[in-house]
Design a protein around this motif. Structure first.
Motif, PDB file in Angstrom:
ATOM      1  N   THR A 250      50.701  15.735  50.285  1.00 20.14           N
ATOM      2  CA  THR A 250      51.818  16.468  49.664  1.00 20.14           C
ATOM      3  C   THR A 250      51.520  16.906  48.246  1.00 20.14           C
ATOM      4  O   THR A 250      52.000  17.936  47.803  1.00 20.14           O
ATOM      5  CB  THR A 250      53.083  15.600  49.648  1.00 20.14           C
ATOM      6  OG1 THR A 250      52.814  14.387  48.934  1.00 20.14           O
ATOM      7  CG2 THR A 250      53.529  15.280  51.058  1.00 20.14           C
TER       8      THR A 250
ATOM      9  N   SER B 194      50.845  10.082  60.103  1.00 24.74           N
ATOM     10  CA  SER B 194      51.898   9.966  59.093  1.00 24.74           C
ATOM     11  C   SER B 194      51.394  10.301  57.691  1.00 24.74           C
ATOM     12  O   SER B 194      52.165  10.267  56.729  1.00 24.74           O
ATOM     13  CB  SER B 194      52.497   8.553  59.112  1.00 24.74           C
ATOM     14  OG  SER B 194      51.490   7.584  58.887  1.00 24.74           O
TER      15      SER B 194
ATOM     16  N   ALA C   9      49.071  16.418  59.970  1.00 28.79           N
ATOM     17  CA  ALA C   9      49.567  15.802  58.737  1.00 28.79           C
ATOM     18  C   ALA C   9      49.314  16.704  57.536  1.00 28.79           C
ATOM     19  O   ALA C   9      50.167  16.834  56.647  1.00 28.79           O
ATOM     20  CB  ALA C   9      48.887  14.438  58.538  1.00 28.79           C
TER      21      ALA C   9
ATOM     22  N   ARG D 174      52.168  15.800  54.838  1.00 22.24           N
ATOM     23  CA  ARG D 174      52.662  14.423  54.920  1.00 22.24           C
ATOM     24  C   ARG D 174      51.926  13.492  53.945  1.00 22.24           C
ATOM     25  O   ARG D 174      50.708  13.432  53.909  1.00 22.24           O
ATOM     26  CB  ARG D 174      52.519  13.906  56.350  1.00 22.24           C
ATOM     27  CG  ARG D 174      53.392  14.637  57.351  1.00 22.24           C
ATOM     28  CD  ARG D 174      53.186  14.145  58.750  1.00 22.24           C
ATOM     29  NE  ARG D 174      54.003  14.897  59.704  1.00 22.24           N
ATOM     30  CZ  ARG D 174      53.906  14.776  61.034  1.00 22.24           C
ATOM     31  NH1 ARG D 174      53.017  13.946  61.566  1.00 22.24           N
ATOM     32  NH2 ARG D 174      54.685  15.499  61.820  1.00 22.24           N
ATOM     33  N   TYR D 175      52.649  12.799  53.213  1.00 20.53           N
ATOM     34  CA  TYR D 175      52.274  11.788  52.226  1.00 20.53           C
ATOM     35  C   TYR D 175      51.078  12.152  51.361  1.00 20.53           C
ATOM     36  O   TYR D 175      51.230  12.893  50.405  1.00 20.53           O
ATOM     37  CB  TYR D 175      52.089  10.415  52.870  1.00 20.53           C
ATOM     38  CG  TYR D 175      52.427   9.350  51.867  1.00 20.53           C
ATOM     39  CD1 TYR D 175      53.759   9.093  51.576  1.00 20.53           C
ATOM     40  CD2 TYR D 175      51.439   8.706  51.141  1.00 20.53           C
ATOM     41  CE1 TYR D 175      54.093   8.187  50.579  1.00 20.53           C
ATOM     42  CE2 TYR D 175      51.759   7.800  50.137  1.00 20.53           C
ATOM     43  CZ  TYR D 175      53.086   7.550  49.863  1.00 20.53           C
ATOM     44  OH  TYR D 175      53.422   6.681  48.874  1.00 20.53           O
TER      45      TYR D 175
END
Length: 233
Positions: A172, A138, A163, A168-169
């Protein structure tokens, strides 16, 4: 003389019969049965099986460390997240809380029982879901290999690449370091725990980052000997 003969013969026959009879058998004595009062009778204990202890997460320390209901602290294997005061600390801690807090968990050991701080080293699963991997997939954690507990690290590295590719997170807003981007100090991010060994193609590149930052903020030097990512060519 002849009158006494029958009497003598009769006496002889009586004596013979008396000798041939077997002796009378003794009658065994019968011991009286004494009933014990109820309070003196032996009581058989009933063994009640104790239910298996259910382990739950009672506190999340940060994105890779938590406390379980036994009071023990658990460090998640093969992953690393920002420490208190570092960027994304709150977000990664909240994500681990979302996945584990107040939930029954399964702890899975690799090779080591604890780390040097006395924390249990474990993979954690909730309802069969690998929490360590979910944190990486994630985008809330990076893969961190620390031998000998590396059984799932390769799988996590594949999840990390996914990821990164999908941004992702934590992936980013910051660029993934490439070979050319870590050659000069101005291109190196030393503000938070951002890089790991899989980001570099050679040990020399990882060493440049370690030396440029002046401290092992990215935890590239697992054994603290001053050499970064020793498994790289």
């Amino acid at each position: 003389m002849n009158a006494r003969l029958p009497v003598v013969i009769l006496l002889i026959l009586l004596i013979s019969c008396a000798r041939e009879q077997p002796p009378a058998r003794p009658v065994p004595a019968v011991e009286p049965v004494v009933e014990q009062p109820p309070s003196l009778l032996p009581v058989q204990e009933k063994v009640i099986a104790q239910p298996q202890q259910e382990i739950t997460v009672v506190q999340v320390v940060d994105g890779d460390t938590l406390v379980i209901s036994t009071g023990e602290t658990v460090r998640l294997i093969c992953i690393d997240t920002p420490e208190r005061g570092e960027e994304y600390y709150a977000e990664t801690s909240n994500k681990l809380s979302e996945l584990t807090l107040n939930k029954p968990v399964t702890l899975i050991k690799d090779m080591s029982e604890t780390d040097r701080y006395g924390r249990l080293l474990r993979y954690i699963e909730v309802d069969g879901v690998d929490v360590n991997k979910q944190m990486v997939l994630s985008g809330f954690a990076k893969v961190y290999r620390y031998a000998p507990d590396t059984a799932r690290c390769t799988d996590y590295e594949n999840a990390e690449q996914t990821a990164k590719t999908q941004g992702r997170y934590i992936w980013t807003t910051q660029p993934i370091p490439q070979t050319s981007s870590v050659q000069q100090k101005r291109d190196i991010n030393c503000s938070s725990n951002f890089y790991n060994c899989s980001d570099f193609q050679t040990q020399a590149e990882a060493q440049k980052v370690l030396e440029a930052c002046g401290r092992d903020v990215h935890k590239l030097d697992g054994d603290s000997d001053g050499v970064a990512c020793e498994t790289l060519p």
